[in-house]
Scaffold this motif. Structure first.
Motif, PDB file in Angstrom:
ATOM      1  N   UNK A 198     -58.978  35.566 -17.667  1.00 51.82           N
ATOM      2  CA  UNK A 198     -58.009  36.585 -18.061  1.00 51.82           C
ATOM      3  C   UNK A 198     -57.343  36.153 -19.353  1.00 51.82           C
ATOM      4  N   UNK A 199     -57.354  37.038 -20.346  1.00 50.27           N
ATOM      5  CA  UNK A 199     -56.723  36.655 -21.614  1.00 50.27           C
ATOM      6  C   UNK A 199     -56.374  37.881 -22.441  1.00 50.27           C
ATOM      7  N   UNK A 222     -68.976  40.892 -16.592  1.00 49.04           N
ATOM      8  CA  UNK A 222     -68.270  42.164 -16.556  1.00 49.04           C
ATOM      9  C   UNK A 222     -66.879  41.946 -17.150  1.00 49.04           C
ATOM     10  N   UNK A 223     -66.454  42.834 -18.023  1.00 47.13           N
ATOM     11  CA  UNK A 223     -65.129  42.730 -18.634  1.00 47.13           C
ATOM     12  C   UNK A 223     -64.337  43.981 -18.275  1.00 47.13           C
ATOM     13  N   UNK A 224     -63.198  43.783 -17.607  1.00 48.12           N
ATOM     14  CA  UNK A 224     -62.318  44.892 -17.219  1.00 48.12           C
ATOM     15  C   UNK A 224     -61.092  44.900 -18.113  1.00 48.12           C
ATOM     16  N   UNK A 226     -57.604  41.570 -20.790  1.00 47.02           N
ATOM     17  CA  UNK A 226     -58.850  41.778 -20.041  1.00 47.02           C
ATOM     18  C   UNK A 226     -59.001  40.717 -18.948  1.00 47.02           C
ATOM     19  N   UNK A 227     -59.820  41.065 -17.963  1.00 42.17           N
ATOM     20  CA  UNK A 227     -60.299  40.108 -16.976  1.00 42.17           C
ATOM     21  C   UNK A 227     -61.812  40.144 -17.079  1.00 42.17           C
ATOM     22  N   UNK A 228     -62.390  39.001 -17.466  1.00 43.77           N
ATOM     23  CA  UNK A 228     -63.832  38.883 -17.574  1.00 43.77           C
ATOM     24  C   UNK A 228     -64.331  38.035 -16.412  1.00 43.77           C
ATOM     25  N   UNK A 229     -65.426  38.477 -15.795  1.00 43.17           N
ATOM     26  CA  UNK A 229     -66.001  37.780 -14.664  1.00 43.17           C
ATOM     27  C   UNK A 229     -67.479  37.536 -14.954  1.00 43.17           C
ATOM     28  N   UNK A 230     -67.892  36.301 -14.773  1.00 46.11           N
ATOM     29  CA  UNK A 230     -69.299  35.957 -14.941  1.00 46.11           C
ATOM     30  C   UNK A 230     -69.750  35.071 -13.801  1.00 46.11           C
TER      31      UNK A 230
END
Length: 172
Positions: free
Chosen positions: A121-122, A155-157, A164-168
């Motif tokens: 998250x950043x 995935x970037x929300x 954003x919250x990016x999940x990998x």
């Protein structure tokens, strides 16, 4: 508050992860939140240990000191941790502070177990907008960095216009 929204979304995305690492843990705010919400062990890593006393005190006040550990170390060289040690790694509001974010993301990938998940998250800047100290990357750049570090199903929300919250996931 943006921190609370990121925290809430991270808890939802942790799934059944048992061993969690929070990189750039500072005073342990997220470490303690995750331990309280999930009742699972959470390790915090930070380059400075100035917030660790506050993190320990918060853990003791909420009766979860057995679930919280803070370790001093560098996100770019996490020698204290073995390959595949964690099922999930979080990094919130810290990516923009790291000198070599690509190296840090590769280290996060290394310490994740196969099938493990990174949750980043950043703050972000929009395409073509000026960059500052906290707004160093676009959402697309964060996604690309995660993919270049070896993460799959990235995935970037968008949480807010600049957050954003990016999940990998690490390949199984």
């Amino acid at each position: 508050m943006p921190e609370e929204e990121i925290d809430r979304r991270i808890v939802l995305r942790l799934g059944a992860a048992q061993d969690v690492l929070d990189v750039g843990c500072g005073d342990g705010r997220l470490v303690n939140f995750l331990a309280r919400q999930t009742h699972k062990r959470v390790v915090g890593l930070d380059i400075s240990n100035h917030g660790f006393a506050r993190a320990r005190k918060a853990a003791e006040q909420t009766a979860i000191p057995h679930l919280v550990e803070c370790v001093r170390g560098d996100a770019q060289h996490m020698a204290a941790f073995k390959d595949g040690q964690f099922e999930a790694v979080t990094l919130t509001f810290s990516l923009h502070h790291i000198e070599d974010p690509g190296l840090a993301l590769r280290e996060i990938h290394r310490v994740l177990r196969p099938g493990g998940r990174a949750l980043i998250g950043d703050w972000v800047v929009g395409e073509g907008q000026p960059r500052g100290e906290c707004y160093r990357f676009t959402a697309g750049e964060i996604q690309r960095m995660l993919e270049e570090a070896g993460f799959q199903r990235v995935e970037v929300q968008q949480i807010e216009p600049r957050l954003v919250l990016a999940v990998g996931e690490r390949e199984s």
